[in-house]
Design a protein around this motif. Structure first.
Motif, short mmCIF file in Angstrom:
data_model
loop_
_atom_site.label_atom_id
_atom_site.label_comp_id
_atom_site.label_asym_id
_atom_site.label_seq_id
_atom_site.Cartn_x
_atom_site.Cartn_y
_atom_site.Cartn_z
N GLY A 56 42.83 41.78 59.93
CA GLY A 56 43.48 43.06 59.69
C GLY A 56 42.98 43.73 58.41
N ARG A 57 43.05 45.07 58.39
CA ARG A 57 42.57 45.83 57.25
C ARG A 57 43.67 46.13 56.23
NH1 ARG A 57 38.03 48.93 56.88
NH2 ARG A 57 36.47 48.78 58.53
N ALA A 58 44.85 46.47 56.72
CA ALA A 58 45.93 46.90 55.83
C ALA A 58 46.44 45.71 55.03
CB ALA A 58 47.07 47.53 56.63
N ARG A 59 46.66 45.92 53.74
CA ARG A 59 47.13 44.85 52.88
C ARG A 59 47.90 45.42 51.70
NH1 ARG A 59 44.86 46.19 47.74
NH2 ARG A 59 42.65 46.63 47.96
N SER A 60 48.72 44.59 51.13
CA SER A 60 49.37 44.91 49.87
C SER A 60 48.83 43.96 48.80
CB SER A 60 50.90 44.78 49.99
OG SER A 60 51.24 43.47 50.42
N ARG A 61 49.09 44.29 47.58
CA ARG A 61 48.50 43.52 46.48
C ARG A 61 49.58 43.23 45.44
NH1 ARG A 61 43.43 45.69 42.77
NH2 ARG A 61 43.90 44.46 40.90
N PHE A 62 49.58 42.00 44.92
CA PHE A 62 50.53 41.64 43.87
C PHE A 62 49.92 40.53 43.02
CE2 PHE A 62 51.41 38.93 47.48
CZ PHE A 62 51.65 37.68 46.93
N ARG A 63 50.55 40.24 41.91
CA ARG A 63 50.08 39.21 40.98
C ARG A 63 51.07 38.06 40.87
NH1 ARG A 63 45.95 40.26 37.26
NH2 ARG A 63 45.07 42.37 37.40
N ARG A 64 50.52 36.88 40.70
CA ARG A 64 51.28 35.72 40.26
C ARG A 64 50.56 35.19 39.04
NH1 ARG A 64 51.78 32.84 46.02
NH2 ARG A 64 53.48 34.08 46.92
N GLY A 65 51.16 35.40 37.88
CA GLY A 65 50.46 35.06 36.65
C GLY A 65 49.26 35.96 36.48
N THR A 66 48.07 35.36 36.36
CA THR A 66 46.83 36.14 36.20
C THR A 66 46.07 36.29 37.52
OG1 THR A 66 45.61 34.13 35.61
CG2 THR A 66 46.58 35.41 33.80
N THR A 67 46.60 35.70 38.60
CA THR A 67 45.89 35.72 39.89
C THR A 67 46.36 36.88 40.75
OG1 THR A 67 45.69 33.30 39.81
CG2 THR A 67 45.29 34.38 41.94
N VAL A 68 45.40 37.62 41.30
CA VAL A 68 45.70 38.72 42.22
C VAL A 68 45.73 38.18 43.64
CG1 VAL A 68 44.93 40.95 43.12
CG2 VAL A 68 44.63 40.42 40.69
N TYR A 69 46.83 38.48 44.36
CA TYR A 69 46.98 38.07 45.76
C TYR A 69 46.95 39.30 46.66
CZ TYR A 69 48.26 33.28 44.54
OH TYR A 69 48.24 31.99 44.08
N TYR A 70 46.40 39.09 47.88
CA TYR A 70 46.40 40.14 48.90
C TYR A 70 47.19 39.62 50.09
CZ TYR A 70 42.53 41.78 46.05
OH TYR A 70 41.76 42.20 44.99
N GLN A 71 48.15 40.43 50.57
CA GLN A 71 48.96 40.05 51.72
C GLN A 71 48.69 41.00 52.87
OE1 GLN A 71 53.06 38.56 51.38
NE2 GLN A 71 53.68 40.24 52.72
N CYS A 72 48.30 40.43 54.00
CA CYS A 72 48.02 41.22 55.20
C CYS A 72 49.32 41.82 55.71
CB CYS A 72 47.38 40.34 56.25
SG CYS A 72 47.09 41.17 57.82
N ARG A 73 49.33 43.11 56.01
CA ARG A 73 50.53 43.77 56.51
C ARG A 73 50.78 43.47 57.99
NH1 ARG A 73 50.09 49.75 53.58
NH2 ARG A 73 50.41 48.98 51.43
N ALA A 74 49.75 42.99 58.67
CA ALA A 74 49.91 42.68 60.10
C ALA A 74 50.51 41.29 60.30
CB ALA A 74 48.57 42.79 60.81
N CYS A 75 49.90 40.27 59.66
CA CYS A 75 50.36 38.89 59.89
C CYS A 75 51.01 38.27 58.67
CB CYS A 75 49.20 38.02 60.36
SG CYS A 75 47.95 37.68 59.09
N ARG A 76 51.00 39.01 57.53
CA ARG A 76 51.62 38.59 56.28
C ARG A 76 50.95 37.37 55.65
NH1 ARG A 76 55.91 41.59 55.47
NH2 ARG A 76 56.68 40.27 53.77
N HIS A 77 49.72 37.10 56.08
CA HIS A 77 48.95 36.02 55.46
C HIS A 77 48.56 36.43 54.04
CE1 HIS A 77 46.08 32.68 55.14
NE2 HIS A 77 45.23 33.54 54.62
N GLN A 78 48.70 35.50 53.10
CA GLN A 78 48.35 35.76 51.71
C GLN A 78 47.05 35.05 51.36
OE1 GLN A 78 51.67 34.61 49.25
NE2 GLN A 78 53.01 36.22 50.05
N THR A 79 46.21 35.73 50.60
CA THR A 79 44.94 35.16 50.19
C THR A 79 44.55 35.72 48.83
OG1 THR A 79 42.67 34.73 50.91
CG2 THR A 79 43.50 36.96 51.26
N THR A 80 43.50 35.16 48.26
CA THR A 80 42.93 35.66 47.00
C THR A 80 41.45 35.92 47.23
OG1 THR A 80 42.33 33.48 46.14
CG2 THR A 80 44.57 34.26 45.68
N LEU A 81 40.82 36.48 46.25
CA LEU A 81 39.40 36.80 46.37
C LEU A 81 38.56 35.54 46.60
CD1 LEU A 81 37.06 38.83 46.13
CD2 LEU A 81 37.09 38.46 43.66
#
Length: 320
Positions: A47-72
C-alpha cells in the motif's frame, strides 16, 4: 603509454561525498529514495498511504490499509543497527572508492568505531555483494581457471590440496573471442572434482558458452554440459599467462590475489573466502561506472534480508 579511461575515472570524491551525505538527514533522505524510489510501499501489502510517527529517535511508518508498522531500515541489511546512517554510507564509500581492498582494521580507524563493529560493517557489506553476485551467469566466450587462496601450513602437505588452501574457480566473459573482459565470476568450490564442477557449470554458465581452460581433468565436464571447450596447452611461466584464451583470466586472477595478499595479513578463507572473492567480482563487474557504485550498493543492502552477527559468523563458502 595511453591512459586507461576505466582506471582514470573520477568516481565520487571525498568532497562530493561530504556534500551529498555529510549529515544524518541527507543520508536518511538518500536511503528513503533508494528504498522507495516511487514513494512509500508497505512491505506487507504494498500500500501507498501511510502515517508517520516517532518512538524516541526512530521514525516509524504505518500503512493505512493494513496498519503494518515499519522503519526505513526494517527488513534490510541495516536492520537493528545502532550506528548513524552517515557511518554506514561512509563505510560503503570507502569500500567502493579505494583502488585496492580495505581491511577492517583500517576501516575501524576511518569510521571511529571499535574493531568488532568495523568487522560487522565490512562483512555485512561484503555479504550484500555476494548475494548480488549469486545469480550471475556468464555467456558467450568464457576463460576459466582454477586457483587457491591461502598457503600450506608448516610441516603440512605442499602444492595442490595443501591444508589451509581454499580452491576456487575464476571465469571471465569476453564479448568477442579474445576481446577485453566484460564480466567475471569468482567462487569457491569444495574441490576440483567432477561433482563440484558440474554444480558450478550448471549455476554459472548460460547454455552454449565457448570455454577455454587449462588441462585440469575436471574441466572436461564442460563438454558434457554442452559447451564448446578448448583445452589450452600453454606450458609454464609468463608465456602461459599471455596465451590467447587465457590472458584475461590470468590478469584478473593476479589482480585478485595481489589485492587480497597485499591488504590482509591473513583471512579465514575456510569460512569467508566466498565474501572476499564476491567483493572482487562485484567491484570488477561494476568498474565502468564508479560514480554509481555507492547508491547501487546501498540499494542492494536495502533489498537484502537482515544478517545478524551469528549468521555472519556461521558463513559457508559453498552454495546450497
Amino acid at each position: 603509454m595511453s591512459i586507461n579511461s576505466v582506471q582514470f575515472q573520477a568516481g565520487l570524491s571525498m568532497a562530493e561525498f561530504i556534500a551529498r551525505y555529510g549529515t544524518e538527514a541527507k543520508c536518511y533522505r538518500a536511503l528513503y529514495q533508494w528504498r522507495w524510489p516511487q514513494g512509500f510501499r508497505c512491505p506487507a501489502c504494498t500500500g501507498r498511504a501511510r502515517s508517520r510517527f516517532r518512538r524516541g529517535t526512530t521514525v516509524y511508518y504505518q500503512c493505512r490499509a493494513c496498519r503494518h508498522q515499519t522503519t526505513l531500515t526494517a527488513g534490510t541489511m541495516f536492520e537493528g543497527t545502532k550506528l548513524p546512517l552517515r557511518t554506514w554510507l561512509l563505510a560503503l564509500h570507502l569500500l567502493t572508492a579505494t583502488k585496492t581492498n580495505l581491511a577492517a582494521l583500517e576501516l575501524m580507524r576511518h569510521l571511529g568505531v571499535n574493531y568488532k563493529t568495523a568487522w560487522r560493517v565490512k562483512h555485512k557489506i561484503m555479504q550484500a555483494m555476494a548475494e548480488r553476485e549469486e545469480p550471475r551467469r556468464l555467456n558467450g566466450f568464457v576463460q576459466i581457471d582454477d586457483a587457491y587462496l591461502g598457503g600450506e601450513r608448516n610441516g603440512g602437505k605442499r602444492g595442490r590440496g595443501a591444508e589451509g588452501k581454499q580452491p576456487f574457480v575464476i571465469a571471465v566473459q569476453t564479448d568477442a573471442r579474445f576481446a577485453a573482459p566484460s564480466l567475471a565470476v569468482i567462487e569457491p568450490v569444495r574441490s576440483f572434482d567432477n561433482v563440484s564442477l558440474e554444480d558450478w557449470i550448471a549455476r554459472r554458465l548460460a547454455p552454449g558458452c565457448e570455454t577455454y581452460t587449462d588441462g585440469l581433468a575436471c574441466f572436461r565436464r564442460l563438454e558434457d554440459a554442452g559447451h564448446a571447450h578448448t583445452t589450452l596447452d600453454t606450458g609454464g611461466g609468463r608465456a602461459a599467462t599471455e596465451a590467447p584464451g587465457a590472458r584475461w583470466v590470468n590478469v584478473l586472477l593476479g589482480n585478485v590475489k595481489r589485492a587480497i595478499n597485499g591488504t590482509y595479513h591473513a583471512i579465514r578463507q575456510a569460512k569467508y573466502a566466498r565474501r572476499y572473492l564476491a567483493k572482487a567480482a562485484y567491484r570488477f563487474n561494476r568498474r565502468f561506472r564508479l560514480h554509481e557504485m555507492l547508491p547501487r550498493l546501498a540499494t542492494a543492502m536495502l533489498r537484502c534480508k537482515p544478517c545478524p552477527e551469528p549468521v555472519l559468523r556461521a558463513a559457508s563458502n559453498f552454495h546450497g
